[in-house]
Enzyme design. Structure first.
Site, mmCIF file in Angstrom:
data_model
loop_
_atom_site.group_PDB
_atom_site.id
_atom_site.type_symbol
_atom_site.label_atom_id
_atom_site.label_comp_id
_atom_site.label_asym_id
_atom_site.label_seq_id
_atom_site.Cartn_x
_atom_site.Cartn_y
_atom_site.Cartn_z
ATOM 1 N N TYR A 128 0.828 -1.208 0.000
ATOM 2 C CA TYR A 128 0.000 0.000 0.000
ATOM 3 C C TYR A 128 0.862 1.258 0.000
ATOM 4 O O TYR A 128 1.665 1.478 0.912
ATOM 5 C CB TYR A 128 -0.920 0.023 1.225
ATOM 6 C CG TYR A 128 -2.013 -1.027 1.220
ATOM 7 C CD1 TYR A 128 -2.255 -1.834 0.113
ATOM 8 C CD2 TYR A 128 -2.823 -1.223 2.338
ATOM 9 C CE1 TYR A 128 -3.246 -2.790 0.107
ATOM 10 C CE2 TYR A 128 -3.829 -2.185 2.354
ATOM 11 C CZ TYR A 128 -4.030 -2.970 1.231
ATOM 12 O OH TYR A 128 -5.017 -3.926 1.242
ATOM 13 N N SER A 282 -14.031 -3.786 0.713
ATOM 14 C CA SER A 282 -14.716 -3.066 -0.358
ATOM 15 C C SER A 282 -16.233 -3.236 -0.318
ATOM 16 O O SER A 282 -16.853 -3.590 -1.324
ATOM 17 C CB SER A 282 -14.189 -3.518 -1.728
ATOM 18 O OG SER A 282 -14.553 -2.596 -2.732
#
Length: 401
Positions: A128, A282
């Site tokens: 990330y 998500s």
């Protein structure tokens, strides 16, 4: 191999759901009470071979995750799969946001607000923002001085660098990659280390042995998988059982209105058979599930972030437009429940069997508070309401048996 799996499944079936979740209850004499017939200690008042004092407890509801509510916060906590680790049913993710989309100050505000409202699960990965997400998370945790025992940190290993040896799930990269993550996080250990996808170039035995090693060395407490197939997870589990190694405890999987088959049809079977839970991510399909969509990509959507052009193209495709039409069809149900579509979507993910936690990707304190409100919506999701949602979506998964 097949015999090992069959025996393990039979043993799991022979124990109640509550036994598999929490283990045997202390006996009348206050002892720990090993498994029936295990021979670890004698029942009170019985001879060396007496077993009559061991009375099985009534079975708990099949597949039930023991849930509790935090005092003062209203946050709900569940076991991570059938391990003993308790995690908040809403966790905070750092993909795209930390070290990239939002400032470090905003990241601190969001993390602090989440912690104060009972969130104890914080997820990141070595890939990330090229490691910046881990550095940001680590710096905030260090400045806050919260008790290390009061929160759960997870990171994921696979993409660590440009060199051939800096990616994948080789023993070398699992160990070195995790050590790099710990350095960036400024922590001595993570609670869970995830294999951030399967690796066809690394033998399964090598992966499981490396994960067992980092746990035995105190660098992690548990390990899990992310975006693995059910067959791959079962292979890792059987490998661990065959060689007396440590099996994975959970799978990270994408789950939302338009991505549901794996979480609804495949992972519940693994949960019942081998105790592997689900941490999903998500819930808003990277920000596309929102009633604010009006034919363009919302500013708050991850598709507007540099480097995520593929997501923008997906949102503006014909399939993406059809999905947005379905979201608008859900507005009446959201209004009926007095909630937003985002809250409805998050609560809908939480209702799935075997789901331990849903990871949130938020870019502001306001978005976080909206998501936290989904806990109140969860209690209103009756079977009838879920059926109405399924009818509108038209994509309910069905068993192939």
């Amino acid at each position: 191999m097949q015999v090992s799996i069959a025996c393990t499944e039979q043993n799991l079936r022979s124990r109640s759901s509550e036994d598999r979740l929490c283990g045997p209850r202390p006996g009348p004499g206050g002892g720990n009470g090993g498994p029936v017939g295990g021979g670890h200690g004698n029942p009170p008042g019985g001879g060396p071979k007496s077993r009559t004092a061991l009375v099985p407890r009534p079975p708990a509801p099949a597949g039930a995750l023991r849930e509790s509510t935090g005092r003062g916060t209203g946050m709900k906590y569940r076991n991570l799969g059938k391990s003993g680790l308790r995690v908040s049913c809403l966790g905070l993710g750092t993909w795209v946001t930390f070290g990239s989309q939002i400032s470090d100050e905003t990241a601190e505000d969001v993390l602090t607000l989440a912690y104060e409202h009972g969130v104890n699960l914080f997820d990141t990965a070595e890939v990330y923002a090229a490691g910046k997400a881990e550095r940001t998370l680590g710096s905030i945790l260090k400045s806050k001085g919260w008790r290390r025992s009061s929160y759960v940190i997870t990171t994921k290993i696979f993409w660590g660098g440009q060199a051939e040896t800096e990616r994948g799930l080789s023993r070398k990269h699992i160990i070195e990659g995790l050590q790099g993550s710990l350095d960036r996080l400024q922590l001595e250990y993570v609670d869970i280390v995830f294999a951030n996808r399967s690796d066809p170039n690394s033998p399964m035995e090598e992966i499981v042995r490396a994960m067992t090693y980092v746990i035995n060395q105190g660098l992690a407490l548990y390990w899990g998988t992310s975006r693995w197939s059910a067959a791959e997870i079962m292979e890792a589990y059987s490998m661990a059982r065959q060689f007396n190694l440590i099996p994975p405890v959970c799978e990270q999987a994408e789950n939302h209105f338009f991505q549901r088959e794996k979480v609804e049809m495949q992972l519940p079977e693994l949960y019942h058979k081998i105790g592997v839970g689900s941490v999903t991510w998500s819930p808003l399909a990277c920000g596309l599930i929102t009633s604010k969509y009006d034919g363009r990509v919302p500013d708050s959507c991850k598709a507007t972030v540099k480097g995520y052009q593929w997501l923008k193209e997906k949102a503006q495709s014909e399939d993406g437009k059809r999905q947005q039409a379905r979201v608008m069809d859900l507005l009446p149900i959201a209004h009926q429940l007095d909630c937003t579509v985002a809250q409805l979507a998050t609560a809908w993910c939480l209702r799935s069997e075997g789901v331990s936690s849903v990871l949130l990707g938020v870019s502001s304190a306001e978005q976080l508070m909206e998501h936290l409100g989904s806990l109140e919506v969860l209690s209103q999701l009756t079977p009838q309401t879920v059926m109405e949602i399924d009818a509108l979506l038209g994509n309910k998964s069905h068993s192939k048996k």
